[in-house]
Design an enzyme around this catalytic site. Structure first.
Site, PDB file in Angstrom:
ATOM      1  N   HIS A 122       0.875  -1.178   0.000  1.00 50.65           N
ATOM      2  CA  HIS A 122       0.000   0.000   0.000  1.00 50.65           C
ATOM      3  C   HIS A 122       0.915   1.232   0.000  1.00 50.65           C
ATOM      4  O   HIS A 122       2.015   1.182   0.547  1.00 50.65           O
ATOM      5  CB  HIS A 122      -0.826  -0.057   1.290  1.00 50.65           C
ATOM      6  N   ASP A 198       3.150  -4.618   8.102  1.00 46.43           N
ATOM      7  CA  ASP A 198       1.939  -3.808   7.997  1.00 46.43           C
ATOM      8  C   ASP A 198       0.750  -4.769   8.131  1.00 46.43           C
ATOM      9  O   ASP A 198       0.430  -5.509   7.209  1.00 46.43           O
ATOM     10  CB  ASP A 198       1.940  -3.102   6.624  1.00 46.43           C
ATOM     11  N   GLN A 201      -4.486  -5.179   7.071  1.00 42.58           N
ATOM     12  CA  GLN A 201      -5.519  -6.074   6.521  1.00 42.58           C
ATOM     13  C   GLN A 201      -5.592  -7.406   7.259  1.00 42.58           C
ATOM     14  O   GLN A 201      -6.394  -8.268   6.903  1.00 42.58           O
ATOM     15  CB  GLN A 201      -5.251  -6.342   5.037  1.00 42.58           C
ATOM     16  N   LYS A 224     -10.243  -0.768  10.662  1.00 43.98           N
ATOM     17  CA  LYS A 224     -10.395  -1.934   9.775  1.00 43.98           C
ATOM     18  C   LYS A 224     -10.710  -3.189  10.573  1.00 43.98           C
ATOM     19  O   LYS A 224     -10.781  -4.279  10.026  1.00 43.98           O
ATOM     20  CB  LYS A 224      -9.118  -2.146   8.962  1.00 43.98           C
TER      21      LYS A 224
HETATM   22  N1  PMP Z   1      -1.704  -0.684   4.674  1.00 46.27           N
HETATM   23  C1  PMP Z   1      -2.687  -1.438   4.182  1.00 46.27           C
HETATM   24  C2  PMP Z   1      -2.379  -2.838   3.739  1.00 46.27           C
HETATM   25  C3  PMP Z   1      -3.981  -0.929   4.096  1.00 46.27           C
HETATM   26  O1  PMP Z   1      -4.968  -1.674   3.610  1.00 46.27           O
HETATM   27  C4  PMP Z   1      -4.230   0.394   4.531  1.00 46.27           C
HETATM   28  C5  PMP Z   1      -5.616   1.010   4.413  1.00 46.27           C
HETATM   29  N2  PMP Z   1      -6.234   0.794   3.196  1.00 46.27           N
HETATM   30  C6  PMP Z   1      -3.168   1.130   5.050  1.00 46.27           C
HETATM   31  C7  PMP Z   1      -1.931   0.567   5.116  1.00 46.27           C
HETATM   32  C8  PMP Z   1      -3.367   2.533   5.556  1.00 46.27           C
HETATM   33  O2  PMP Z   1      -4.212   2.520   6.670  1.00 46.27           O
HETATM   34  P1  PMP Z   1      -4.791   3.883   7.275  1.00 46.27           P
HETATM   35  O3  PMP Z   1      -5.389   4.620   6.133  1.00 46.27           O
HETATM   36  O4  PMP Z   1      -5.810   3.417   8.270  1.00 46.27           O
HETATM   37  O5  PMP Z   1      -3.661   4.602   7.897  1.00 46.27           O
END
Ligand code: PMP
Length: 405
Positions: A122, A198, A201, A224
């Site tokens: 991401h 990270d 998910q 999430k």
């Molecule tokens: N890493 C992953 C794998 C994600 O799915 C997300 C959110 N889509 C993030 C990082 C970022 O998370 P946040 O927007 O809650 O900081």
């Protein structure tokens, strides 16, 4: 016994509404999950009965708020099997946690050191490292995944003595693939690299055991995993957290301040400047309790069975290309050559089905896959098989309709 989503749907009244004249089908859970009543109640209860600033020890409500806030830290530490609550640093979310690392570790990097990430990342686990590399002269290297979603058999050569930081997602938000974390983390550790996972998910679906994973840092977002927005966690081993320079400075994180110098506080407070998101932490505890009250294996099996069902129904459709795995995932990510995914998305929305389409903040991954983006249906514990079928039916209807032009 199989998990029954109907048994918990009453905890999510938001789902009982019509969208554009159709029953709402919410399949955008990888972006954010809905919140059960216990989370909403915990937040409201906090504001009704406890609200005060923490760690000031000045009066009854302040003590009450501090105690609830620190119990929250203990609960979240237990949730990810962290040995002590001081390993849990509150953040706004995954993005802030990774930025704290990319700034906090800067003093350890030298020119030509390598930061290794995977091609699945991401933007939150890419851009901060890219910018860190730009600031320090370090090199950002990408561990590539094959276009078919398989890992290259030969990824060991990417881990070298120059690898100072290895940062990988636990599960891809864009295509639902899991990383072979154990193997990769071992390779990174053999080279003495600092390791980050990270877990944005993963935490809603898997029982995460940070001690077993043995990474230096593990980060995730509350929103999430059925918790509130604006709260997240940076887990770190004690020496790893101690090596971090504070990303932000100010109140709360200090012990002694003069006009010339500052003595920082101990962990975890040293990394938490300013008034924290107290109600967020308290809401997150309710979310952890909610998840732990479920049979977690049955819950995961259920979510995976929904994704597998959709995969089976769509896989043979010659118009559809599925980019997510057949099994062991809780989402389906697909594209339809010849029809723009945003048109499909709009049609699904017009029928009450909420999904997400685009690059999912993983533009380089989309480039690797040779596509602009995907349409993603992501499942949570409250989704039903009828909803999975409704998604397939409406998607096929949309392809028939839009493909005619
Ligand atoms: N890493 C992953 C794998 C994600 O799915 C997300 C959110 N889509 C993030 C990082 C970022 O998370 P946040 O927007 O809650 O900081």
């Amino acid at each position: 016994m199989a998990f029954d989503p109907l048994s918990i749907r009453s905890s999510f009244p938001i789902l009982n509404q019509m969208a554009h004249g159709h029953p709402l089908v919410y399949l955008d859970n990888a972006a954010t999950t809905q919140k059960p009543l216990c989370v909403l109640d915990a937040i409201q209860d906090y504001y009704r009965n406890t609200n005060a600033n923490v760690h000031r020890g000045a009066h009854f409500l302040s003590d009450k708020a501090t105690s609830q806030f620190e119990v929250a830290r203990q609960t979240v530490a237990r949730f990810i099997r962290a040995p002590q609550d001081s390993h849990v640093i509150w953040t706004k979310g995954t993005t802030e946690a990774i930025n704290m690392l990319a700034y906090g570790l800067e003093h350890l990097l030298e020119k030509d050191d390598e930061i290794l990430i995977t091609s699945l990342e991401h933007h939150a686990n890419l851009v901060p490292w890219q910018q860190l590399a730009n600031r320090t002269g370090a090199v950002l290297r990408i561990l590539p995944m094959e276009v078919d979603g398989q890992w290259k058999a030969e990824y060991e050569p990417y881990f070298t003595q120059k690898t100072r930081i290895f940062a990988a997602t636990h599960i891809s938000n864009a295509i639902g693939v899991s990383t072979p974390l154990k193997t990769m983390l071992n390779l990174a550790k053999q080279q003495g690299a600092i390791t980050l996972v990270d877990g944005a998910q993963a935490v809603a679906h898997y029982s995460v055991d940070v001690e077993e994973l043995d990474c230096d840092f593990y980060v995730f977002s509350g929103h999430k995993m059925y918790g509130p927005t604006g709260i997240g966690v940076l887990y770190g081993k004690t020496p790893a957290l101690e090596a971090l320079s504070p990303y932000q400075t100010g109140g709360e994180m200090v012990r002694k301040v003069s006009y010339q110098t500052t003595e920082f506080n101990d962990l975890p407070y040293r990394l938490e400047a300013g008034t924290p998101n107290i109600e967020g932490a308290i809401g997150l505890v309710a979310a952890c309790d909610f998840i732990e009250e479920q049979d977690r294996k049955a819950l995961l099996d259920w979510e995976q069975s929904l994704a597998a069902h959709v995969y089976k129904r769509l896989f043979h459709n010659e118009n559809i290309k599925i980019h997510s795995p057949e099994n062991n995932t809780t989402l389906v990510s697909l594209s339809v050559p010849n029809i723009h995914i945003l048109d499909l998305n709009a049609y699904l929305d017009s029928q009450g089905v909420g999904v997400r389409s685009g690059s999912h903040c993983a533009q380089p991954l989309m480039t690797t896959l040779g596509i602009e983006g995907t349409l993603r249906a992501s499942f949570a514990c409250y989704n039903t098989m009828e909803e999975a079928d409704r998604f397939c039916d409406v998607l096929i209807e949309a392809i028939d309709l839009l493909g005619e032009d």
